[in-house]
Design an enzyme around this catalytic site. Structure first.
Site, PDB file in Angstrom:
ATOM      1  N   LYS A 186      49.117  44.213  52.601  1.00  0.00           N
ATOM      2  CA  LYS A 186      50.273  44.317  53.507  1.00  0.00           C
ATOM      3  C   LYS A 186      50.565  42.914  54.033  1.00  0.00           C
ATOM      4  O   LYS A 186      49.761  42.334  54.747  1.00  0.00           O
ATOM      5  CB  LYS A 186      49.918  45.267  54.665  1.00  0.00           C
ATOM      6  CG  LYS A 186      51.092  45.930  55.351  1.00  0.00           C
ATOM      7  CD  LYS A 186      52.066  45.000  56.057  1.00  0.00           C
ATOM      8  CE  LYS A 186      51.681  44.640  57.463  1.00  0.00           C
ATOM      9  NZ  LYS A 186      52.624  43.677  58.087  1.00  0.00           N
ATOM     10  N   GLU A 246      39.278  38.410  60.676  1.00  0.00           N
ATOM     11  CA  GLU A 246      39.367  36.971  60.956  1.00  0.00           C
ATOM     12  C   GLU A 246      40.436  36.842  62.025  1.00  0.00           C
ATOM     13  O   GLU A 246      41.619  37.071  61.758  1.00  0.00           O
ATOM     14  CB  GLU A 246      39.730  36.233  59.660  1.00  0.00           C
ATOM     15  CG  GLU A 246      39.323  34.781  59.696  1.00  0.00           C
ATOM     16  CD  GLU A 246      40.476  33.901  60.046  1.00  0.00           C
ATOM     17  OE1 GLU A 246      40.565  33.521  61.243  1.00  0.00           O
ATOM     18  OE2 GLU A 246      41.286  33.600  59.172  1.00  0.00           O
ATOM     19  N   CYS A 295      44.525  29.519  63.453  1.00  0.00           N
ATOM     20  CA  CYS A 295      43.524  30.220  64.263  1.00  0.00           C
ATOM     21  C   CYS A 295      42.419  29.261  64.691  1.00  0.00           C
ATOM     22  O   CYS A 295      41.798  29.446  65.717  1.00  0.00           O
ATOM     23  CB  CYS A 295      42.956  31.394  63.484  1.00  0.00           C
ATOM     24  SG  CYS A 295      42.495  30.942  61.818  1.00  0.00           S
TER      25      CYS A 295
HETATM   26  P1  NAP Z   1      49.397  40.178  64.506  1.00  0.00           P
HETATM   27  O1  NAP Z   1      50.314  41.047  65.261  1.00  0.00           O
HETATM   28  O2  NAP Z   1      47.940  40.309  64.697  1.00  0.00           O
HETATM   29  O3  NAP Z   1      49.770  40.349  62.965  1.00  0.00           O
HETATM   30  C1  NAP Z   1      48.934  40.095  61.859  1.00  0.00           C
HETATM   31  C2  NAP Z   1      49.193  41.130  60.786  1.00  0.00           C
HETATM   32  O4  NAP Z   1      48.848  42.425  61.285  1.00  0.00           O
HETATM   33  C3  NAP Z   1      50.660  41.237  60.388  1.00  0.00           C
HETATM   34  O5  NAP Z   1      50.744  41.577  59.016  1.00  0.00           O
HETATM   35  C4  NAP Z   1      51.134  42.366  61.257  1.00  0.00           C
HETATM   36  O6  NAP Z   1      52.299  42.980  60.779  1.00  0.00           O
HETATM   37  C5  NAP Z   1      49.949  43.297  61.207  1.00  0.00           C
HETATM   38  N1  NAP Z   1      49.877  44.267  62.296  1.00  0.00           N
HETATM   39  C6  NAP Z   1      50.459  44.214  63.523  1.00  0.00           C
HETATM   40  N2  NAP Z   1      50.176  45.333  64.224  1.00  0.00           N
HETATM   41  C7  NAP Z   1      49.391  46.112  63.446  1.00  0.00           C
HETATM   42  C8  NAP Z   1      48.766  47.379  63.602  1.00  0.00           C
HETATM   43  N3  NAP Z   1      48.894  48.096  64.718  1.00  0.00           N
HETATM   44  N4  NAP Z   1      48.033  47.869  62.580  1.00  0.00           N
HETATM   45  C9  NAP Z   1      47.884  47.170  61.444  1.00  0.00           C
HETATM   46  N5  NAP Z   1      48.459  45.966  61.223  1.00  0.00           N
HETATM   47  C10 NAP Z   1      49.196  45.434  62.217  1.00  0.00           C
HETATM   48  O7  NAP Z   1      49.762  38.711  64.745  1.00  0.00           O
HETATM   49  P2  NAP Z   1      51.238  38.146  64.936  1.00  0.00           P
HETATM   50  O8  NAP Z   1      52.166  39.072  65.616  1.00  0.00           O
HETATM   51  O9  NAP Z   1      51.643  37.757  63.619  1.00  0.00           O
HETATM   52  O10 NAP Z   1      50.938  36.967  65.934  1.00  0.00           O
HETATM   53  C11 NAP Z   1      50.507  37.244  67.273  1.00  0.00           C
HETATM   54  C12 NAP Z   1      49.360  36.367  67.663  1.00  0.00           C
HETATM   55  O11 NAP Z   1      48.254  36.609  66.770  1.00  0.00           O
HETATM   56  C13 NAP Z   1      49.596  34.898  67.497  1.00  0.00           C
HETATM   57  O12 NAP Z   1      50.291  34.361  68.550  1.00  0.00           O
HETATM   58  C14 NAP Z   1      48.196  34.382  67.381  1.00  0.00           C
HETATM   59  O13 NAP Z   1      47.623  34.263  68.653  1.00  0.00           O
HETATM   60  C15 NAP Z   1      47.494  35.442  66.615  1.00  0.00           C
HETATM   61  N6  NAP Z   1      47.393  35.131  65.170  1.00  0.00           N
HETATM   62  C16 NAP Z   1      46.200  34.771  64.657  1.00  0.00           C
HETATM   63  C17 NAP Z   1      46.104  34.463  63.314  1.00  0.00           C
HETATM   64  C18 NAP Z   1      44.826  34.051  62.683  1.00  0.00           C
HETATM   65  O14 NAP Z   1      44.847  33.461  61.610  1.00  0.00           O
HETATM   66  N7  NAP Z   1      43.675  34.355  63.241  1.00  0.00           N
HETATM   67  C19 NAP Z   1      47.214  34.501  62.499  1.00  0.00           C
HETATM   68  C20 NAP Z   1      48.438  34.899  63.038  1.00  0.00           C
HETATM   69  C21 NAP Z   1      48.496  35.205  64.377  1.00  0.00           C
HETATM   70  P3  NAP Z   1      53.780  42.440  61.167  1.00  0.00           P
HETATM   71  O15 NAP Z   1      53.638  41.116  61.827  1.00  0.00           O
HETATM   72  O16 NAP Z   1      54.458  42.361  59.857  1.00  0.00           O
HETATM   73  O17 NAP Z   1      54.388  43.443  62.069  1.00  0.00           O
END
Ligand code: NAP
Ligand code: MG
Length: 507
Positions: free
Chosen positions: A203, A278, A312
């Protein structure tokens, strides 16, 4: 400071072939076929530098996920994949790495227009490391080994047994990835799952689906059989949640926020699927008084501002010995001032926009909280304005641990810097004072001293006199709330393997 960045349309800058590809709503990959969502729904894909719509993606939901899981199950149980020899599997994965390199320019262009990062950076980092991940993992396909174990057989005295372990693929794997390194995160996830013989439903983040969908075309071209890799773009709350909860998925691997990581763990409880995570970070970067200042200043700048801070492992908390604090902070500010913001397709651009309006609002909201809570911005401090989601590099001083900018992961180009007086327990405690434990940096010309500090930092990765050095051979992952398990290296294989112990009676 207010740097307005207005970007003209990118349409003239991409090839006709790519423009045509983008003009067709991008379907999802299920069972080796490109198909629209069953609901017929699509979502718009935007260029974050201009806000302009560049394509549409099929919006997968629970119904599409169910089809993808069924295809992956079939491919795992009875397709050509499970009967293939490890060397055949390895060769195919290697070919996928070659194809990534052959299409490097196109993949880097997609990253630039979808994620916003500079194309030359995507080419040098994201694409190169993605290909290397497939090449590295292709070698593991033929090197997955069990061991023989001498047992005492106390339940059956006098009888000999032969016991051995046999690692086997865990089965159907659900993988959920974020938008910060769209292609690379797909490669980190697909590489080891393929090498171990699993089948996959991936996904991808709805913010950045394009490069992974193009990779899906290369997956088929490489000869990976139908159903082994299924790619479903869609929203987290629908597609992602359905994948994490699906009763026929054996394992879920997730990269993203700690908050969503917790939801994944809850959703996985139904069938107790295995989980690896992660997650976020707020990594300390420590500059000792005896550091090579030029190296440390450049390193501290790259540690936090690379990929616009959307890493991250970003070195977002800088600790500098008081004797050199001003020099280092001013040095990083001077480096930051040189960073040229612009469109990712402009070869002179060094920093693109944040990925989306949502991220822009989150990051600028946190900047506002920094000002309100009394931090002092040495540079940056607000969004740039203009039609894209640009935020110039910001450095805050006069901070304390109760400030949101110090404790929360910002995921934007924002550094908090604080002086320290001694390398003592208090410094180590402050560096470790975070719910996260993903990465850390130490800068010193005394490598023994730096090594001793590295041992005391509660982080999955510590870089000494360097930062952001990733390698397919090195395990990466988090202590504390930064995750479960490790990505990359030999370590990642255990995420995708079950161990079977087989005991045979001899005579
Ligand atoms: P996120 O919401 O954690 O999204 C990561 C992935 O999970 C995306 O594919 C997202 O889908 C999916 N997702 C969201 N809600 C979910 C749920 N309830 N069940 C299963 N999958 C779900 O992260 P983000 O919105 O992209 O970013 C928010 C914050 O996350 C950032 O500001 C940062 O702090 C953190 N982040 C961390 C990393 C890392 O590498 N550790 C990477 C990105 C972000 P959709 O986005 O397509 O809805
Ligand atoms: Mg999201």
């Amino acid at each position: 400071m207010n740097v307005r960045v207005d970007i003209p349309s990118i349409k003239p800058l991409i090839s006709d072939k790519l423009a045509k590809w983008l003009a067709t709503p991008r379907p999802m990959l299920i069972d080796g076929k490109w198909t629209p969502a069953q609901s017929g729904k699509t979502f718009a894909v935007h260029d974050p530098a201009t806000g302009e719509k560049i394509s549409d993606g099929a919006e997968g939901d629970a119904a599409d996920l169910a089809l993808a899981v069924r295809a992956a199950r079939r491919a795992f149980e009875s397709g050509p994949w499970p009967s293939m020899t490890p060397s055949e599997r390895g060769r195919i994965i290697h070919r996928l790495g070659d194809l990534v390199l052959e299409h490097a320019d196109e993949l880097a262009t997609l990253e630039a227009i979808d994620n916003g990062k500079p194309k030359h950076v995507a080419r040098a980092a994201d694409v190169t490391l993605s290909a290397d991940m497939f090449h590295y993992m292709s070698g593991w396909a033929t090197k997955i080994e069990g061991k023989t174990i001498s047992i005492s057989g106390l339940a059956a005295p006098g009888i000999d047994f032969f016991s051995a372990t046999r690692p086997e693929p865990i089965g159907v794997v659900g993988q959920i990835i974020p938008w910060n390194f769209p292609l690379l995160m797909a490669a980190w996830k697909l590489g080891p799952a393929l090498a171990t013989g699993c089948t996959i439903v991936l996904k991808v983040a709805e913010e950045t689906p394009l490069s992974a969908l193009r990779l899906g075309e290369l997956v088929l071209e490489a000869g990976i059989p139908p159903g082994v890799v299924n790619i479903v773009p869609g929203f987290g709350e629908t597609a992602g949640a359905a994948l994490a909860a699906h009763p026929d998925v054996d394992k879920v691997a997730f990269t993203g926020s700690t908050e969503v990581g917790r939801l994944i763990v809850k959703a996985s409880a139904g069938n107790l699927k295995k989980v690896s995570l992660e997650l976020g970070g707020k990594s300390p970067n420590i500059v000792l008084a005896d550091a090579d200042l030029g190296l440390a200043i450049q390193g501290a700048t790259a540690a936090v501002f690379f990929n616009h801070g959307q890493c991250c492992n970003a070195g977002s908390r800088l600790f500098v010995h008081r004797s050199i604090f001003n020099r280092v902070v001013e040095g990083v500010a001077a480096e930051a001032a040189k960073i040229k913001l612009g469109h990712g397709l402009d070869p002179t651009t060094e920093m693109g926009p944040l990925v989306s309006q949502v991220q822009y609002n989150r990051v600028t909201g946190l900047l506002a909280s920094g000002h309100e809570q009394g931090a002092k911005a040495i540079c940056g401090g607000s969004g740039a304005g203009g039609n894209g989601y640009f935020v110039p590099p910001t450095i805050f001083t006069n901070t304390n641990p109760s400030m949101r900018v110090v404790s929360e992961e910002i995921f934007g180009p924002v550094l908090v810097a604080a002086p320290f007086d001694e390398v003592d327990d208090a410094l180590i405690a402050e560096a470790n004072n975070s719910i996260y434990g993903l990465a850390a940096g130490v800068w010193s010309t005394n490598t023994a001293k730096a090594q001793a500090i590295a041992h005391r930092l509660r982080a999955g990765t510590v870089w000494v006199n360097c930062y952001h050095i990733f390698d397919a051979a090195l395990p990466f992952g988090g202590y504390k709330q930064s995750g479960w398990g490790r990505e990359m290296g030999q370590a990642v294989l255990s995420n995708y393997l079950e161990t079977k112990a087989i005991t045979t009676r001899l005579g």
